[in-house]
Design an enzyme around this catalytic site. Structure first.
Site, PDB file in Angstrom:
ATOM      1  N   LYS A 188     -17.524  -0.934   5.723  1.00  0.00           N
ATOM      2  CA  LYS A 188     -17.993  -1.881   4.712  1.00  0.00           C
ATOM      3  C   LYS A 188     -19.513  -1.837   4.544  1.00  0.00           C
ATOM      4  CE  LYS A 188     -17.303  -6.591   3.099  1.00  0.00           C
ATOM      5  NZ  LYS A 188     -16.571  -7.856   3.302  1.00  0.00           N
ATOM      6  N   MET A 237      24.140   8.812   3.092  1.00  0.00           N
ATOM      7  CA  MET A 237      23.977  10.109   3.735  1.00  0.00           C
ATOM      8  C   MET A 237      24.271  10.031   5.230  1.00  0.00           C
ATOM      9  SD  MET A 237      23.520  13.238   3.338  1.00  0.00           S
ATOM     10  CE  MET A 237      22.596  13.884   1.947  1.00  0.00           C
ATOM     11  N   PHE A 257     -11.821  -7.349  13.940  1.00  0.00           N
ATOM     12  CA  PHE A 257     -10.733  -7.844  13.103  1.00  0.00           C
ATOM     13  C   PHE A 257     -10.340  -6.774  12.070  1.00  0.00           C
ATOM     14  CE2 PHE A 257      -9.342 -10.140   9.215  1.00  0.00           C
ATOM     15  CZ  PHE A 257      -8.116 -10.574   9.707  1.00  0.00           C
ATOM     16  N   GLN A 258      -9.056  -6.480  12.012  1.00  0.00           N
ATOM     17  CA  GLN A 258      -8.498  -5.481  11.093  1.00  0.00           C
ATOM     18  C   GLN A 258      -9.117  -4.096  11.275  1.00  0.00           C
ATOM     19  OE1 GLN A 258      -8.395  -7.229   7.085  1.00  0.00           O
ATOM     20  NE2 GLN A 258      -6.314  -7.918   7.575  1.00  0.00           N
ATOM     21  N   GLU A 290       0.823  -1.211   0.000  1.00  0.00           N
ATOM     22  CA  GLU A 290       0.000   0.000   0.000  1.00  0.00           C
ATOM     23  C   GLU A 290       0.858   1.262   0.000  1.00  0.00           C
ATOM     24  OE1 GLU A 290      -0.486  -2.584   1.962  1.00  0.00           O
ATOM     25  OE2 GLU A 290      -2.594  -3.222   1.802  1.00  0.00           O
TER      26      GLU A 290
END
Ligand SMILES: Cc1ncc(C[n+]2csc(CCOP(=O)(O)OP(=O)(O)O)c2C)c(N)n1
Ligand SMILES: [Mg+2]
Length: 588
Positions: free
Chosen positions: A173, A484, A123-124, A61
């Site tokens: 959802k 760096m 969940f999630q 993502e």
């Protein structure tokens, strides 16, 4: 455009379909979306609109978020990414924060657990709106399907107007599955968001013109706001009319051509000597769409300390934030410059000043040891710049030394041809950003100039490039180190290596005791990895072979990784140490 004509208001639609129809209504061409349980209805909807909207499946993502940014940075239009709830959503967080700091219009859409279980550690479930509250321009948790169409319009409006930025839309959802007949023309509900008034007053324009007329040593300091407001043509006209030299921030690169005699290139910590000296000595600083970031100013009180400052920015909170302005102007930069160009006159006589700046530029250029036998990073970038000159070329970068050298040595000509994670400085930006640029410009040459550390942070996107036919090129400046940080170890910690070597820990380089200028072993095998993903790949270590290797990369029909072997002792110079002044500039 009337949205009503696009879908009949009486028709029942699911929340998911309304989201996707909204994207189509907004003219979105491509979305970077990774599915999961809580966003499946929206993905199902995306398949129903696949002839109007391309869906690209990133492999992470974060890659999707940066790809959306690459799309946006290179086109000026909002980029769109989508993730599922929980881990999908949190994987977007860094790209949202990145868009916030660089003022990039980004629409991040997340699935959320159904409304009845929000707040139960379902969940999630992550409270993504809470997590992102401080890193978005605005955010929504939509709990009623009847609000979806309006929220989507508001999201695009907020992301793209005023100072652009990321907007998060979190969609449970059950809201995606619920149905209603959308009201496409329902008025937006944004009390307090009045950006139409952000236009310079005629009196402010007159004051700015008067200050320019009187200036003896004027300098333009141009940043991301010039690009965001599409003010590059107006800036070029201002310079034509007044002959004032221009320096750019890392965000502003491309808004004025590097090769023009009045360009003083980048200023700041790793900016040019001549730009920093010009800031030191100028008597008028014309600051356009900039924020006096600490990487630009160093010690703020010493920055442009004898100059009168005109500061034009669309965001009032930037004015007088870090540095007081004598003429603060809240305005869209392009509007202000176009108004200014109507009345501005060239200063009486600045030819001596301009000659001085140009003499500094000749005497103190960005430089490197061109007699070095191997390939130096700076040389590789300068060669790429030379070889790609006749093509439509876009450059993206990771974060580190290679990023600064790219800013110094790649000669940019056009706005939006450069994409760098500047404010947040996110390693892993370059590859996915290039993916988004290529999706927006299928026929252009898109090169990610990357570091080996940064590249590995989103290396999985090579799969997306292969599978989605996005022929991005990666010029990997492989110094086997977090260069760096190594540079700061060398300068400020007596060279003590603290987890900055990217090979096996038993190698001498891990302790800073390497005997060669190259690492013991080239690790990992980037050519094999790239080939494993289905990309073309080659490595190059001899200077004489470099031009042909770059040509091969550029001419390859698909995505390609060119692994360039470079030493790790090089330092990015000049350097003004953090919080110090131009008098402390390190030249070698
Ligand atoms: C996500 C993230 N983690 C850590 C850092 C700190 N950091 C800045 S530059 C750098 C080294 C980058 O190494 P590489 O990509 O190989 O570039 P090089 O400097 O070697 O050219 C690190 C670790 C960062 N900017 N971003
Ligand atoms: Mg490196």
């Amino acid at each position: 455009m009337s949205h009503a004509s696009l879908a009949r208001p009486t028709q029942l639609m699911s929340g998911a379909d309304i989201v996707v129809q909204s994207l189509v209504n907004q003219g979105v061409e491509v979305i970077f979306a990774y599915p999961g349980g809580a966003s499946m209805p929206m993905h199902q909807a995306l398949t129903r609109f696949s002839n109007q909207l391309r869906t690209i499946l990133p492999r992470h993502e974060q890659g999707g978020g940066f790809a959306a940014q690459g799309y946006s940075r290179s086109t000026g239009r909002p980029g769109v990414c989508m993730a599922t709830s929980g881990p999908g959503a949190t994987n977007l967080v860094t790209s949202i924060a990145d868009a916030k700091l660089d003022s990039i219009p980004l629409i991040a859409i997340t699935g959320q657990v159904p409304t009845p279980v929000i707040g139960t550690d379902a969940f999630q479930e992550t409270p993504i709106v809470e997590i992102c509250r401080g890193i978005t321009k605005h955010h929504y948790l939509v709990t009623d399907v009847r609000n979806v169409a309006r929220v989507m319009r508001e999201a695009f409006h907020i992301a793209t107007t005023g100072r652009p930025g990321p907007v998060l839309v979190d969609l449970p959802k059950d809201v995606q599955l619920a149905q209603c007949s959308p009201q496409w023309d329902e008025p937006m509900n944004l009390p307090g968001y009045r950006i139409k008034t952000r236009r310079a007053e005629p009196e402010q324009i007159r004051q700015a013109a008067a200050a320019i007329k009187l200036a003896r040593r004027p300098l333009i300091y141009a940043g991301g706001g010039v690009l965001a407001s599409e003010a590059s043509p107006a800036l070029r006209e201002l310079v034509r009319k007044t002959g004032i030299p221009v320096t750019m921030t890392l965000m502003g690169l491309g808004c004025y051509p590097n090769e023009d005699p009045l360009s003083l290139d980048m200023l700041g910590m790793h900016g040019s000597v001549y730009a920093n000296w010009a800031v030191r000595d100028c008597d008028l600083l014309i600051a356009l769409g900039v924020r006096f970031d600490d990487r630009v100013t160093g010690k703020v009180s010493a920055f442009a300390k004898d100059a009168k400052i005109i500061h034009i920015d669309v965001d009032p909170s930037e004015l007088n934030k870090n540095k007081p302005a004598h003429i603060p102007v809240v305005s869209d930069v392009r509007y202000a410059l176009e108004e200014l160009n109507k009345i501005v006159e060239a200063p009486e006589d600045i030819s001596g000043w301009v000659r001085q700046c140009q003499q500094w530029k000749r005497e103190m250029p960005f430089k490197y040891d061109d007699r070095f036998e191997g390939i130096l990073q700076q040389h590789a970038i300068a060669e790429l710049s030379r070889i790609s000159k006749s093509r439509e070329t876009y450059i993206t970068v990771g974060v580190g030394q290679h990023q600064m050298w790219s800013a110094q040595f790649f000669q940019l000509r056009e706005p939006r041809t450069w994409a760098s994670s500047s404010g947040l400085g996110t390693m892993g930006f370059g590859l996915p950003a290039a993916m988004g640029v290529q999706a927006a410009h299928p026929n252009a040459l898109v090169v990610d100039i990357d570091g080996d550390g940064s590249f590995q942070m989103n290396i999985q996107e090579l799969a997306t490039l292969h599978c989605e036919n996005l022929p991005v090129k990666v010029m990997l400046l492989n110094n086997q180190h977090l260069g760096m940080v190594v540079q700061w170890e060398d300068r400020f910690h007596a060279g003590n290596r603290a987890h900055t070597y990217l090979g096996p820990v038993h190698h001498a380089e891990a302790y800073g005791k390497g005997e060669s200028i190259y690492a013991t072993q080239r690790y990992p095998n980037f050519v094999a990895i790239a080939k494993g993903y289905g990309c073309g790949a080659a490595s190059v270590s001899r200077k004489a072979d470099l031009p042909a290797a770059i040509e091969e990369m550029i001419n390859y029909p698909g995505p390609f990784v060119l692994d360039v072997e470079v030493p790790y002792q090089e330092h990015v110079l000049p350097m003004i140490p953090s919080g110090r002044t131009v008098d402390d500039i390190i030249l070698e």
